[in-house]
Motif scaffolding. Sequence first.
Motif, PDB file in Angstrom:
ATOM      1  N   ASP A   1     -23.277   6.183  19.555  1.00  0.00           N
ATOM      2  CA  ASP A   1     -23.634   7.583  19.278  1.00  0.00           C
ATOM      3  C   ASP A   1     -23.525   8.468  20.517  1.00  0.00           C
ATOM      4  O   ASP A   1     -23.136   9.637  20.418  1.00  0.00           O
ATOM      5  N   LYS A   2     -23.863   7.898  21.675  1.00  0.00           N
ATOM      6  CA  LYS A   2     -23.762   8.679  22.923  1.00  0.00           C
ATOM      7  C   LYS A   2     -22.326   9.121  23.198  1.00  0.00           C
ATOM      8  O   LYS A   2     -22.089  10.155  23.818  1.00  0.00           O
ATOM      9  N   ARG A   3     -21.376   8.316  22.771  1.00  0.00           N
ATOM     10  CA  ARG A   3     -19.967   8.584  23.090  1.00  0.00           C
ATOM     11  C   ARG A   3     -19.257   9.437  22.044  1.00  0.00           C
ATOM     12  O   ARG A   3     -18.137   9.856  22.246  1.00  0.00           O
ATOM     13  N   PHE A   4     -19.951   9.667  20.916  1.00  0.00           N
ATOM     14  CA  PHE A   4     -19.439  10.611  19.904  1.00  0.00           C
ATOM     15  C   PHE A   4     -20.533  11.641  19.605  1.00  0.00           C
ATOM     16  O   PHE A   4     -20.987  11.774  18.465  1.00  0.00           O
ATOM     17  N   PRO A   5     -20.982  12.394  20.628  1.00  0.00           N
ATOM     18  CA  PRO A   5     -22.128  13.282  20.445  1.00  0.00           C
ATOM     19  C   PRO A   5     -21.851  14.432  19.479  1.00  0.00           C
ATOM     20  O   PRO A   5     -22.769  14.996  18.901  1.00  0.00           O
ATOM     21  N   GLU A   6     -20.578  14.786  19.319  1.00  0.00           N
ATOM     22  CA  GLU A   6     -20.201  15.904  18.435  1.00  0.00           C
ATOM     23  C   GLU A   6     -19.637  15.405  17.114  1.00  0.00           C
ATOM     24  O   GLU A   6     -18.985  16.141  16.386  1.00  0.00           O
ATOM     25  N   GLY A   7     -19.821  14.134  16.827  1.00  0.00           N
ATOM     26  CA  GLY A   7     -19.300  13.579  15.586  1.00  0.00           C
ATOM     27  C   GLY A   7     -18.001  12.821  15.796  1.00  0.00           C
ATOM     28  O   GLY A   7     -17.426  12.818  16.893  1.00  0.00           O
ATOM     29  N   ALA A   8     -17.558  12.165  14.729  1.00  0.00           N
ATOM     30  CA  ALA A   8     -16.345  11.340  14.803  1.00  0.00           C
ATOM     31  C   ALA A   8     -15.100  12.207  14.924  1.00  0.00           C
ATOM     32  O   ALA A   8     -15.053  13.325  14.411  1.00  0.00           O
ATOM     33  N   PRO A   9     -14.068  11.703  15.597  1.00  0.00           N
ATOM     34  CA  PRO A   9     -12.794  12.420  15.621  1.00  0.00           C
ATOM     35  C   PRO A   9     -12.119  12.374  14.255  1.00  0.00           C
ATOM     36  O   PRO A   9     -12.491  11.567  13.396  1.00  0.00           O
TER      37      PRO A   9
END
Length: 463
Positions: A408-416
Amino acid sequence: MTGRSGGLEKARAKMLDAGVDAVAVDTFAHYYRLLEHGETGMIPESSIEPVDIESLADVEVSDEVAAAAVAQTVAIKLNGGLGTSMGMDRAKSLLCVRRGLSFLDIIARQALHLRGLYGARLPLIFMNSFRTSSDTLHALGRYEDLATEGLPLEFLQNKEPKLLTADLTPASWPKEPDLEWCPPGHGDIYTALRGSGLLDRLIEQGYRYAFVSNSDNLGAVPDARVAGWFAGTGAPFAIEAVRRTVSDRKGGQFARRKADGRIVLRETAQTLDEDKAAAADLEKHRFTSTNNLWFDLHAMKAKLDEREGILGLPLIRNVKHLDPADPTSPEVVQIETAMGAAIEVFEGARLIEVGRDRFIPVKTTNDLLVLRSDVYEIGADFALTQVAADVPYVDLDGEHYKLVGEFDKRFPEGAPSLAKASSFKVDGDWTFGHGVQVVGAVELEGRGAQRIPAGEVLSGADD
């Protein structure tokens, strides 16, 4: 042998002291004796042959038949898993999927929608573990009309002691006693349904069919068309199957037993080392289980009564460390069964090939990323529809993405966006901004923490 028999008595006493249901204790004793006598549960390649099955796409089911069948159906969700492999310590189904909705939210809304559509009771009941029960019931509290009158919202799966491989006595781990116990595999559902009295209660209230599926598979909607097909076959038991893909190589497969012609489900843990290559052959063994099951409640009751509560599913001997996080902890055996293996118990059991849209399991954060992306759309009926041409292959660096918190830390703005991706491999520590798009086959490699800026389009070789 005396010591080993003593092991069974110690295990029995431990289960009874913990309040485990007597039916479950007897079932455990049955499998203990098999284990004691060297049963491994292995299914040799030489004993089976490939199986051909019909496809749902070729089946005609009238609206009337479908509606009548779903009106007699109860939906049961297996919800005992904690998602420990993803670093979770509560019900995996509490994971957020989309728009603030968890697996549980979507499952509840799918059921409520279908009830309205067909004017059916369609009870939704969860088989929880002692670890997932309170979290699950709390999360479902917002759906006041979800419980069906006269029926519980949950029943509990059983638990059994882990056994030391050295002498098959119950393992002891005073610093964390919970770790001395394990679930008996999802084959326990039949034991738990009978022992809890729920099987009898469902029959008394006029239900005929059960649809069982995993709570981490949002494709497993209690679909009226599949219910109509099952009712029309008159079969006692059926499983939805899908064509195996590369990602299913390590999973179980269906086959036909040469000795009696019965359909069997061979799991990875039941495959001999010398048969691993044949088991992985996607052309030979073409179908795997979705773990979406249908069974006739009357047929199940009759079979359990006939066998005094023990369905007799094949044993799965699962060897692990007592504390999964501590490789120095003692080696233990977990006695398990798979619910899909019940297909071999019932004469006239069926398989039906369904589309991949009914099999969207989330076992890893790779799967979670796909589910959170734009590969699928969630409609007004809360069913998932695949809108991308293909489901991309995703492989995220386990060191940085395996655990949900780190993921979750590495996709803070949501999934690509992955709708135009064929594969997405990430090696190293990458964080993604808002609105990143992945197109084609993309592979990221790098050392140290790196960031993909918002709006970036990552194009791969086959773009």
